[in-house]
Write an enzyme that holds these catalytic residues in place. Structure first.
Site, PDB file in Angstrom:
ATOM      1  N   ASN A   1     -23.512  13.399-118.693  1.00 38.27           N
ATOM      2  CA  ASN A   1     -24.181  14.485-117.983  1.00 38.27           C
ATOM      3  C   ASN A   1     -25.249  13.873-117.083  1.00 38.27           C
ATOM      4  O   ASN A   1     -26.026  13.018-117.535  1.00 38.27           O
ATOM      5  CB  ASN A   1     -24.827  15.452-118.974  1.00 38.27           C
ATOM      6  CG  ASN A   1     -23.806  16.076-119.911  1.00 38.27           C
ATOM      7  OD1 ASN A   1     -23.069  16.960-119.540  1.00 38.27           O
ATOM      8  ND2 ASN A   1     -23.764  15.571-121.142  1.00 38.27           N
TER       9      ASN A   1
ATOM     10  N   CYS B   1     -24.576  21.469-127.374  1.00 36.33           N
ATOM     11  CA  CYS B   1     -24.840  22.337-126.231  1.00 36.33           C
ATOM     12  C   CYS B   1     -26.073  23.165-126.552  1.00 36.33           C
ATOM     13  O   CYS B   1     -26.015  24.077-127.382  1.00 36.33           O
ATOM     14  CB  CYS B   1     -23.635  23.240-125.963  1.00 36.33           C
ATOM     15  SG  CYS B   1     -23.896  24.406-124.613  1.00 36.33           S
TER      16      CYS B   1
ATOM     17  N   CYS C   1     -28.308  23.324-118.230  1.00 39.56           N
ATOM     18  CA  CYS C   1     -27.701  22.651-119.383  1.00 39.56           C
ATOM     19  C   CYS C   1     -28.822  22.400-120.372  1.00 39.56           C
ATOM     20  O   CYS C   1     -29.790  21.697-120.055  1.00 39.56           O
ATOM     21  CB  CYS C   1     -27.045  21.339-118.941  1.00 39.56           C
ATOM     22  SG  CYS C   1     -26.479  20.303-120.317  1.00 39.56           S
ATOM     23  N   GLY C   2     -28.723  22.990-121.557  1.00 38.99           N
ATOM     24  CA  GLY C   2     -29.816  22.913-122.523  1.00 38.99           C
ATOM     25  C   GLY C   2     -30.153  21.506-122.948  1.00 38.99           C
ATOM     26  O   GLY C   2     -31.328  21.119-123.014  1.00 38.99           O
TER      27      GLY C   2
ATOM     28  N   ASN D   1     -15.466  22.735-123.494  1.00 38.29           N
ATOM     29  CA  ASN D   1     -15.664  22.852-122.050  1.00 38.29           C
ATOM     30  C   ASN D   1     -14.460  23.497-121.374  1.00 38.29           C
ATOM     31  O   ASN D   1     -13.408  23.698-121.988  1.00 38.29           O
ATOM     32  CB  ASN D   1     -15.915  21.468-121.446  1.00 38.29           C
ATOM     33  CG  ASN D   1     -17.189  20.832-121.954  1.00 38.29           C
ATOM     34  OD1 ASN D   1     -18.243  21.458-121.960  1.00 38.29           O
ATOM     35  ND2 ASN D   1     -17.097  19.581-122.396  1.00 38.29           N
TER      36      ASN D   1
ATOM     37  N   ASN E   1     -25.275  14.357-127.062  1.00 40.78           N
ATOM     38  CA  ASN E   1     -24.304  14.063-126.009  1.00 40.78           C
ATOM     39  C   ASN E   1     -24.960  13.183-124.945  1.00 40.78           C
ATOM     40  O   ASN E   1     -26.179  13.130-124.823  1.00 40.78           O
ATOM     41  CB  ASN E   1     -23.701  15.351-125.425  1.00 40.78           C
ATOM     42  CG  ASN E   1     -24.743  16.372-125.016  1.00 40.78           C
ATOM     43  OD1 ASN E   1     -25.927  16.211-125.281  1.00 40.78           O
ATOM     44  ND2 ASN E   1     -24.317  17.427-124.360  1.00 40.78           N
TER      45      ASN E   1
ATOM     46  N   GLU F   1     -22.678  18.715-115.296  1.00 42.23           N
ATOM     47  CA  GLU F   1     -22.311  18.651-116.707  1.00 42.23           C
ATOM     48  C   GLU F   1     -20.915  18.066-116.875  1.00 42.23           C
ATOM     49  O   GLU F   1     -19.953  18.531-116.257  1.00 42.23           O
ATOM     50  CB  GLU F   1     -22.388  20.045-117.328  1.00 42.23           C
ATOM     51  CG  GLU F   1     -22.284  20.053-118.831  1.00 42.23           C
ATOM     52  CD  GLU F   1     -22.608  21.410-119.433  1.00 42.23           C
ATOM     53  OE1 GLU F   1     -22.423  21.554-120.657  1.00 42.23           O
ATOM     54  OE2 GLU F   1     -23.034  22.327-118.703  1.00 42.23           O
ATOM     55  N   ARG F   2     -20.824  17.058-117.700  1.00 44.96           N
ATOM     56  CA  ARG F   2     -19.546  16.424-118.010  1.00 44.96           C
ATOM     57  C   ARG F   2     -18.543  17.470-118.504  1.00 44.96           C
ATOM     58  O   ARG F   2     -18.818  18.259-119.386  1.00 44.96           O
ATOM     59  CB  ARG F   2     -19.767  15.360-119.088  1.00 44.96           C
ATOM     60  CG  ARG F   2     -18.523  14.659-119.587  1.00 44.96           C
ATOM     61  CD  ARG F   2     -18.826  13.815-120.817  1.00 44.96           C
ATOM     62  NE  ARG F   2     -19.334  14.613-121.932  1.00 44.96           N
ATOM     63  CZ  ARG F   2     -19.484  14.155-123.174  1.00 44.96           C
ATOM     64  NH1 ARG F   2     -19.171  12.912-123.464  1.00 44.96           N
ATOM     65  NH2 ARG F   2     -19.954  14.941-124.116  1.00 44.96           N
TER      66      ARG F   2
END
Length: 322
Positions: free
Chosen positions: A199, A77, A226-227, A68, A165, A217-218
């Protein structure tokens, strides 16, 4: 040091690809953090949501590591994996292969276009878990589904899950971007409830088989898409009866659109497939000075104007559907 980069995006969620395969580069872990902080931030040399390092794998076709903008490494991701899938598929001249990620080896494939002339890739989003211990999320429930989270506003109910995640998803009638930002920031300082950060996604049903998702998103902040968040939100939409398992879900987002397919097997395990673009924006060289990162320069930039124009058509169509 001269570093070759490729700028790409999945649903407007943009990344810098650095190819480390075949020993092309040899960065230390500290150098990866420095590269991510200097190249990726919006006010930095290139500007993106993160860096994708593509490496050799001992048991898969390639390995992906995603960092990130704050230098932290993400477990997974989804949009980035599509970009890596395209790069490695074209590099190795294959139609499908396996990419090693932090938590799992995942199948990826070149598939039929999701929109006219948009090169499209499908990736597996795994492993999936609703366990609060896996997320982790401190809750009095083993699975935290459509419930209030302590420390967050009581008018919002969240479902927690890892893919792998950590995510929390709330269903709303209308998405307020300022609220997404505020809740995202607040959730990521609630270390007694969400010790690893999270997230945060707001989900709105648009029509049968269609949802709109906005994500904080974190480690990044608000993103075009964000996928893993779109995958998580698709699963939540099925859990809460907004959509149906085993049927394609069109997920609209500020950056465009993707398709998700959510399956549940006889053992109660969930499987998600994420399908969408992997658009190249430009390639360039970077003159990077690790001793003084602020002196970094972007060189020899080649812009992929046709790909950018084609994706703009998809993004315009997606906005009309929200």
């Amino acid at each position: 040091m001269i570093i070759e980069i490729l700028k790409c995006h999945g649903s407007g969620n943009d990344f810098i690809i650095i190819d480390e395969m075949n020993g092309q580069y040899s960065f230390s872990e500290e150098e990866r953090v420095v590269l991510s902080k200097q190249l990726a931030g919006r006010d930095k040399t290139v500007g993106s949501d993160g860096i994708l390092f593509i490496q050799d794998s001992q048991h898969a076709d390639a390995k992906m590591r995603m960092f990130n903008t704050d230098g932290s490494e993400a477990e997974m991701c989804g949009n980035g994996l599509r970009c890596v899938a395209r790069y490695v598929i074209e590099r190795l001249d294959k139609e499908e292969l396996i990419i090693e990620t932090m938590k799992a080896d995942l199948p990826v494939a070149h598939v039929d276009d999701i929109f006219d002339d948009i090169v499209t890739f499908e990736v597996a989003i795994e492993p999936v878990s609703l366990s609060t211990q896996t997320i982790p999320l401190v809750s009095n429930q083993a699975d935290h589904i459509d419930q209030v989270i302590e420390g967050l506003p009581s008018h919002l109910k969240f479902t927690g899950l890892s893919v792998p995640n950590p995510h929390i998803v709330t269903v709303v009638d209308e998405v307020n971007v300022s609220e997404v930002q505020n809740i995202g920031e607040k959730a990521n300082i609630l270390k007694d409830v969400l010790p690893n950060g999270v997230n945060v996604s707001f989900l709105k049903k648009v029509a049968d088989g269609q949802i709109y998702v906005q994500t904080y998103e974190r480690g990044v902040g608000l993103t075009n898409a964000c996928g893993t968040a779109m995958s998580a939100s698709s699963l939540v939409s099925c859990l809460l009866g907004l959509n149906t398992f085993d049927e394609k879900i069109l997920v609209l987002n500020p950056g465009g659109m993707v398709q998700c397919l959510v399956k549940k097997d006889d053992h109660g395990q969930y499987f998600i497939r994420l399908r969408g673009n992997a658009t190249y924006e430009f390639e360039a060289s970077v003159d990077f000075n690790f001793a003084n990162p602020e002196q970094t320069e972007l060189l020899d930039q080649t812009i992929f104007e046709e790909e950018i124009a084609l994706y703009d058509r998809l993004a315009t169509a997606a906005k009309k559907m929200v």
